[in-house]
Write an enzyme that holds these catalytic residues in place. Structure first.
Site: not given
Ligand code: APR
Ligand code: PHB
Length: 408
Positions: A75, A299, A295, A387, A203
């Site tokens: 990704h 991580k 979540p 991220y 998201y």
């Protein structure tokens, strides 16, 4: 009585315990892994599946990334969808690093197979582990093995038994400080036999609540919905789940979702937790046994991998040269990076969720944060670095300046 001897007794065969056993084996250090559940159970347990670049590098370096490199999905960014408006965060362009989607239970399968093929001892269905930690000399782990009481003498114990395990509870309460936050929110997660509609993770921030569209393979979607804490899965028949996902993930009022049979469903409460220190005498905690993150940024697995990397290097230093300093400094070495991930996960939770009890001020703050990410390249870069995990790589290891007079 069954009497055994090993160098490191490892409690728990999640990613932390299995990887530690694998890394120790490569350094010539012997271990036994004791797992409460069956092999089938741990291989089926569905968890988050987003791997940072450095996690994948480590797995490659130690020979565990064969299938991950073939089947994992690379990704380069994700979509932030705010009330149906799409905004892409190009994490690779912003950081130079990719992330990978590969189900945690697939990684657990790969790790179990590698341990067993190398002749490693991973014992499943061991429900009665208790620890007798020694100040000096060998410690003892007691349990039932093959139907007989067993005593395992060991130099060290690695507590990799998750948040509800036995290891952390062995530390006398006065010697451990717990830092905890519970969020008035939970995630309902499903696996569905439906191809993901987007190649990248979505998201979705929505007035009805947060939703996340992720995936496991080109045929299987992994989808999450923010729900009230304490909700029962019975209250969420498939129709209701899809209706809510359709609404929260819609683009310009149009449904943007492929539906299919629900293969698995689970609920997870949003919680943050850190235990300090992560060690006591011969006991060292790693992964969820020592810390939990909500979540939101996936991580947990990445932190567990980093813990056992540092811990295995410290064991190596002890066995190779007799130097105990890296073991003594384990907790201190890990905590800055753990707190950075705690902070980011908490920040993401507030960025993505409207939490019950949030006042109008709270919702305007959320909007200001979203505006910054969408409009400010600096804010987008900072989000991307946190991220993909590069910001955390700078949080451990080398000398750090301390903020003096920090509270607590
Ligand atoms: N005795 C033996 N095993 C135990 C005990 C016990 N008393 N208590 C718990 N366990 C086992 C659990 O059954 C589980 O298989 O310890 C294992 C812990 O594994 P995980 O919960 O997966 O934790 P960890 O290995 O630290 O992995 C890190 O990252 O994505 C997050 O929470 C997610 O699992 C994830 C984690
Ligand atoms: C997942 O695919 O399970 C996942 C991905 C990204 C997240 C959380 C979970 O931020």
């Amino acid at each position: 009585m069954n009497r055994l001897r090993t160098q490191v007794a490892i409690v728990g065969a999640g990613p932390a315990g299995l990887l530690l056993s694998h890394l120790l084996h490569r350094q010539g250090v012997d271990s036994i892994v004791l797992e409460r559940r069956s092999r089938e159970y741990v291989e089926r347990r569905v968890r988050a599946g987003l791997l940072e670049h450095s996690t994948v590098e480590l797995l490659r370096a130690c020979g565990l990334a064969g299938r991950l490199d073939r089947e994992g999905l690379r990704h380069d960014g994700f979509e932030l969808r705010v009330n149906g408006h799409r905004h892409r965060v190009d994490t690779t362009a912003l950081t130079g690093h990719r992330t990978y989607v590969y189900g945690q239970q697939e990684l657990v399968k790969d790790m179990i197979r590698a341990r067993l093929e190398a002749g490693g001892q991973v014992r499943f269905g061991i429900e009665d582990v208790s620890l007798d930690l020694a100040g000096d000399g060998p410690s003892t782990v007691r349990c039932t093995l093959d139907g007989r009481p067993a005593e395992i003498a060991c130099d060290f114990v690695a507590g990799c038994d998750g948040f509800h395990g036995v290891s952390r509870r062995t530390i006398p309460p006065g010697l451990l400080t717990s830092y905890e936050r519970r969020y008035p929110s939970a995630w309902l997660g499903i696996l569905a036999a439906a191809p993901p509609t987007s190649r990248e993770l979505v998201y979705a921030v929505h007035e009805r609540g947060f939703a996340l569209a992720s995936m496991r393979t080109p045929e299987i979607s992994r989808l999450y919905l923010q729900v009230e804490p304490g909700e029962s899965l019975d209250a969420w028949p498939d129709d209701r789940i899809w209706k809510e996902l359709r609404a929260r993930l819609a683009v310009d009022g149009e449904a943007a979702l492929t539906e299919g049979p629900v293969l698995e469903r689970s609920l997870v409460e949003l919680r943050s937790y850190v235990a300090e220190p992560m060690q006591h005498g011969p006991l060292f905690l790693a992964g969820d046994a020592a810390h939990i993150v909500p979540p939101t940024a996936a991580k947990g697995l990445n932190l567990a991998v980093e813990d056992v990397k540092v811990l295995s290097e410290a064991f190596h230093a002890w066995y190779a040269t007799g130097d105990r300093a890296p073991l003594d400094g384990y907790s201190e070495a890990r905590l800055p990076a753990i707190w950075e991930a705690e902070d980011f996960s908490d920040w993401m939770a507030h960025l993505l969720h409207r939490l019950p009890g949030d006042d109008t001020y709270g919702s305007r703050l959320q909007r200001a944060r979203l505006d910054a990410v969408v409009n400010s390249p600096t804010a987008a870069r900072q989000l991307a670095e946190r991220y993909v995990g590069t910001s955390r790589q700078n949080s451990g290891g080398r000398a750090r300046s301390r903020v003096t007079a920090a509270p607590g």
